[in-house]
Motif scaffolding. Structure first.
Motif, short mmCIF file in Angstrom:
data_model
loop_
_atom_site.label_atom_id
_atom_site.label_comp_id
_atom_site.label_asym_id
_atom_site.label_seq_id
_atom_site.Cartn_x
_atom_site.Cartn_y
_atom_site.Cartn_z
N ILE A 205 37.47 48.70 40.81
CA ILE A 205 38.40 47.61 41.14
C ILE A 205 38.10 46.40 40.26
CG2 ILE A 205 39.25 46.11 42.97
CD1 ILE A 205 38.19 48.23 44.96
N ASP A 208 39.26 40.63 38.80
CA ASP A 208 40.37 39.71 39.03
C ASP A 208 40.89 39.79 40.46
OD1 ASP A 208 40.27 38.75 36.52
OD2 ASP A 208 42.03 39.82 35.76
N TYR A 209 40.90 41.03 41.03
CA TYR A 209 41.41 41.18 42.38
C TYR A 209 40.50 40.49 43.39
CZ TYR A 209 44.50 44.65 40.34
OH TYR A 209 45.43 45.28 39.57
N ARG A 211 38.55 37.93 42.68
CA ARG A 211 38.73 36.49 42.47
C ARG A 211 40.02 36.00 43.12
NH1 ARG A 211 36.77 35.35 36.25
NH2 ARG A 211 34.54 35.42 36.74
N ALA A 212 41.08 36.77 42.93
CA ALA A 212 42.36 36.40 43.53
C ALA A 212 42.23 36.34 45.05
CB ALA A 212 43.46 37.38 43.13
N ALA A 213 41.60 37.36 45.63
CA ALA A 213 41.43 37.39 47.08
C ALA A 213 40.64 36.17 47.55
CB ALA A 213 40.73 38.68 47.50
N ASP A 222 38.86 41.01 55.30
CA ASP A 222 40.15 41.23 54.63
C ASP A 222 39.94 41.76 53.23
OD1 ASP A 222 41.48 40.04 56.83
OD2 ASP A 222 40.97 38.08 56.04
N ARG A 226 41.80 45.03 52.65
CA ARG A 226 43.02 44.80 51.86
C ARG A 226 42.79 44.95 50.36
NH1 ARG A 226 47.43 45.02 54.63
NH2 ARG A 226 46.87 44.67 56.78
N VAL A 227 41.53 44.92 49.93
CA VAL A 227 41.27 45.03 48.50
C VAL A 227 40.42 46.27 48.19
CG1 VAL A 227 40.30 43.91 46.47
CG2 VAL A 227 41.44 42.53 48.21
N PRO A 230 42.10 49.94 49.70
CA PRO A 230 43.23 50.45 48.89
C PRO A 230 42.90 50.56 47.41
CG PRO A 230 43.68 48.20 49.64
CD PRO A 230 42.44 48.64 50.33
N GLY A 231 42.05 49.67 46.91
CA GLY A 231 41.72 49.70 45.48
C GLY A 231 40.92 50.94 45.11
N TRP A 307 52.49 53.19 45.77
CA TRP A 307 52.48 52.00 44.91
C TRP A 307 52.06 52.31 43.49
CZ3 TRP A 307 47.53 51.23 43.16
CH2 TRP A 307 46.48 51.71 43.95
N GLN A 308 51.43 53.47 43.29
CA GLN A 308 51.00 53.81 41.94
C GLN A 308 52.14 54.32 41.08
OE1 GLN A 308 47.79 56.66 42.15
NE2 GLN A 308 46.51 55.19 41.10
N TYR B 66 33.94 29.73 39.41
CA TYR B 66 33.38 31.07 39.18
C TYR B 66 32.07 30.99 38.41
CZ TYR B 66 38.05 32.65 40.43
OH TYR B 66 39.24 32.88 41.08
N PHE B 92 46.04 34.09 36.64
CA PHE B 92 45.33 34.66 35.49
C PHE B 92 46.26 35.08 34.36
CE2 PHE B 92 42.72 35.47 39.21
CZ PHE B 92 41.50 35.00 38.79
N PHE B 98 48.09 42.35 43.82
CA PHE B 98 47.50 43.58 44.33
C PHE B 98 48.53 44.71 44.19
CE2 PHE B 98 45.41 40.24 46.97
CZ PHE B 98 44.19 40.29 46.32
N PRO B 99 48.22 45.74 43.38
CA PRO B 99 49.23 46.77 43.12
C PRO B 99 49.60 47.58 44.35
CG PRO B 99 47.16 47.31 42.03
CD PRO B 99 46.98 45.97 42.63
N TRP B 100 48.74 47.54 45.37
CA TRP B 100 49.00 48.35 46.57
C TRP B 100 49.79 47.59 47.64
CZ3 TRP B 100 44.18 47.61 44.36
CH2 TRP B 100 43.45 46.52 44.84
N TYR B 141 56.83 47.30 44.72
CA TYR B 141 55.44 47.16 44.35
C TYR B 141 55.37 46.59 42.93
CZ TYR B 141 54.22 49.92 48.42
OH TYR B 141 54.04 50.35 49.70
#
Lengths: 314, 273
Positions: A205, A208-209, A211-213, A222, A226-227, A230-231, A307-308, B66, B92, B98-100, B141
């Motif tokens: 994963i 960035d995900y 960091r975004a979260a 969460d 949520r990350v 699923p990731g 989603w993929q 960060y 960014f 989130f792709p999901w 999505y």
């Protein structure tokens, strides 16, 4: 000079009113013609599925199977190769398999055949279920917590290369009954495959995900649900497919050594009784079951990870 | 009443004599940021402009929390920045949707996690998606929409959290020329509406001047702030302003500064000689 047939202005009539209206009419007709042509070319959805089934894909697959059986037939029935006389010919296997009164006691008409199949399926599902239920959380925990990783992962890595069959003696000595020891041996490799792939999934994963979260105010739980979950999913499902495959591997080994029933036992018993066609029947049955179970997991994975899928049709 | 839009009174970010050195050992040590001092006034759109590779992203990471500066300090509304927090949000370069999750979930989940009622959060997410031109796409999505649409969804996801400071790190990079122009217009409309204090990073001079209240021009590594230029173009802005004389003067000034730096970035050996 004649009007050119491709000029949209020329498609309408000749009077002035018509001409001012004709570009739009042309555009409308053009759209209709395009849609019609598309419809004809693509056909209906069922048409496409049918085309896929009877089309070249299936034709080549069938060709492959036929070639395989022919080679098998040549090797066993036509050529009398030294030592190949032990290998039953496709004709002998097929005759035995579909006989109402099989010479060696196993065919699609004998209840015992299905009993062996059911016993094996039950063991595999139980082992796979335990492996996944324990392996996925462990893999996520390993990927999530550095301390836990350092504490546990080296042990996992040392235990992982030990072949499941090496565990058979202690499994039989320690665990109560044949059933639990066969299931234990079956779940080992599946468990390690699941743990390792889940861990790799968490590692895959992108930062960035996370960091975004973080920016978005996700709490730790969460981030997990949520990350991370699923990731890691794409890798987890790769792991589950491998796990299902190795479950069948180990099951047959376990059943050969410790079992009193199941397809592994059927094969080993056929070997001891020199009921050689039964071995091939057992092998083909295992192949089919393994294929079906892997295909099932792929289906579930594709459904969970819609989603993929690329493409605009949601 | 000329306007109901009030300039936000928070989000004032001060970058004070910040320097950053990377590298574990003495031999590897590389000074990326030498001495950077500037501030992002509350309610402003401040643009950080510099040649590629000059440490713009490093600055963004430091302000986001960060990473920590080697020297100097960064404050947001007077409080020192030491860790990531929900008062700052980063959009960014690469999409971090989130792709999901569907677009709606992507936008709505932040506020839901921080305690807003789901219905209210989803309502606002819907409105924001509409505002960025994604009204019919909220159940898609990210992989099902174009790159430009992803960027817009991401801006919506950032705005809904109502951050004090938005950090946009070359958010429109990689989009084709037309989409980029349209994104800039969309984005400016959103900015005019929300007036969230923003630090926008870019290496495109036209984009920089078109968006900015204030331009912070950086040198090549080791990076210092070369000049801060105020852009007095009125808001709302439109593309006609790109031909005004004010615009021309600012562009001349900025280009002169950037050219030398870009040359150093292009051929470091020559610059050193």
């Amino acid at each position: 000079m004649r009007t050119q047939p491709l000029d949209p202005m020329a498609l309408g009539g000749s009077d002035a009113d018509d001409r001012s209206d004709s570009p739009r009419r042309y555009a409308d007709e053009r759209e209709k013609a395009l849609l019609d042509a598309h419809q004809r070319a693509a056909g209906s959805e069922t048409g496409r599925v049918r085309q896929m089934l009877v089309g070249s894909n299936l034709r080549y697959t069938a060709l492959g199977f036929v070639a395989f059986v022919i080679v098998w037939y040549i090797l066993t029935d036509l050529l009398t190769l030294p030592r190949f006389n032990f290998l039953p010919s496709p004709v002998a296997v097929f005759t035995q398999w579909t006989s109402t009164d099989p010479q060696y006691g196993i065919s699609v008409f004998t209840p015992i055949y299905y009993e062996h199949i059911l016993v094996s399926i039950r063991r595999v599902l139980l082992a796979f279920g335990i492996a996944v239920a324990a392996g996925v959380p462990l893999g996520i925990l390993l990927g999530w917590n550095r301390t836990f990783y350092n504490l546990v992962f080296p042990i996992v890595e040392l235990l992982r290369p030990i072949p499941p069959l090496a565990w058979v003696p202690f499994a039989v000595l320690i665990l109560p009954g044949v059933e639990s020891s066969v299931v234990f041996v079956t779940l080992l490799a599946a468990f390690f495959a699941t743990v390792l792939n889940t861990l790799l999934g968490v590692w895959s994963i992108s930062d960035d995900y996370f960091r975004a979260a973080h920016c978005l105010g996700y709490r730790r739980i969460d981030v997990l649900m949520r990350v991370i979950v699923p990731g890691a999913m794409p890798y987890v499902f790769t792991g589950l497919q491998i796990a299902m495959g190795v479950s069948w591997f180990s099951l047959v080994g376990g059943e050969m050594i410790a079992g009193r029933s199941g397809l592994g036992f059927l094969i080993f018993d056929a070997y001891m009784q020199v009921a050689l066609p039964n071995i091939v029947i057992g092998m083909i049955t295992l192949g089919l079951l393994g294929y079906l179970s892997s295909a099932g997991i792929r289906r579930v994975g594709a459904w969970l990870m819609a989603w993929q899928e690329k493409g605009r049709s949601a | 009443m000329m306007t109901q839009r009030s300039t936000k009174s928070y989000g004032h970010c001060v970058v004070d004599a910040v320097g950053k050195v990377y590298g574990a050992t003495e031999d590897e040590a590389e000074i990326v940021l030498k001495d950077c001092t500037f501030d992002v006034p509350a309610g402003s759109l401040t643009v950080l402009l510099g040649p590629s590779g000059c440490g713009k992203s490093t600055l963004v990471n430091l302000i986001a929390g960060y990473d920590k500066p080697t020297l100097g300090r960064i404050t947001l509304d007077g409080a020192p920045v030491s860790a990531p927090g929900v008062d700052r949000i980063v959009v960014f370069q690469e999409t971090a949707l989130f792709p999901w999750m569907t677009l709606l979930d992507n936008v709505a989940y932040g506020p839901i996690q921080t305690g807003r009622p789901r219905r209210e959060a989803e309502q606002e997410a819907s409105e924001l998606l509409r505002a960025v031109g994604l009204a019919g796409f909220q159940d898609r999505y990210p992989s099902q929409i174009s790159g430009g649409m992803q960027r817009r969804a991401e801006v919506a996801r950032a705005l809904i959290t109502r951050p004090k400071l938005m950090l946009m790190d070359e958010p429109f990079r990689g989009l084709d020329h037309m989409s980029r122009g349209l994104m800039q217009e969309y984005y400016l409309k959103l900015f005019d509406e929300h007036r969230t204090t923003t630090l926008f990073v870019t290496s495109e001079i036209d984009e920089a001047i078109f968006l900015a209240d204030r331009l912070v021009i950086l040198s090549y590594k080791p990076t210092v702030v070369q000049t801060v230029i105020d852009v007095p173009l009125p808001r709302p802005r439109n593309f006609q302003m790109l031909t005004s004389s004010t615009y021309g003067q600012i562009k001349d000034q900025a280009l002169g500064l950037l050219y030398d730096e870009a040359l150093k970035a292009f051929d470091p050996g020559k610059a050193a000689a």
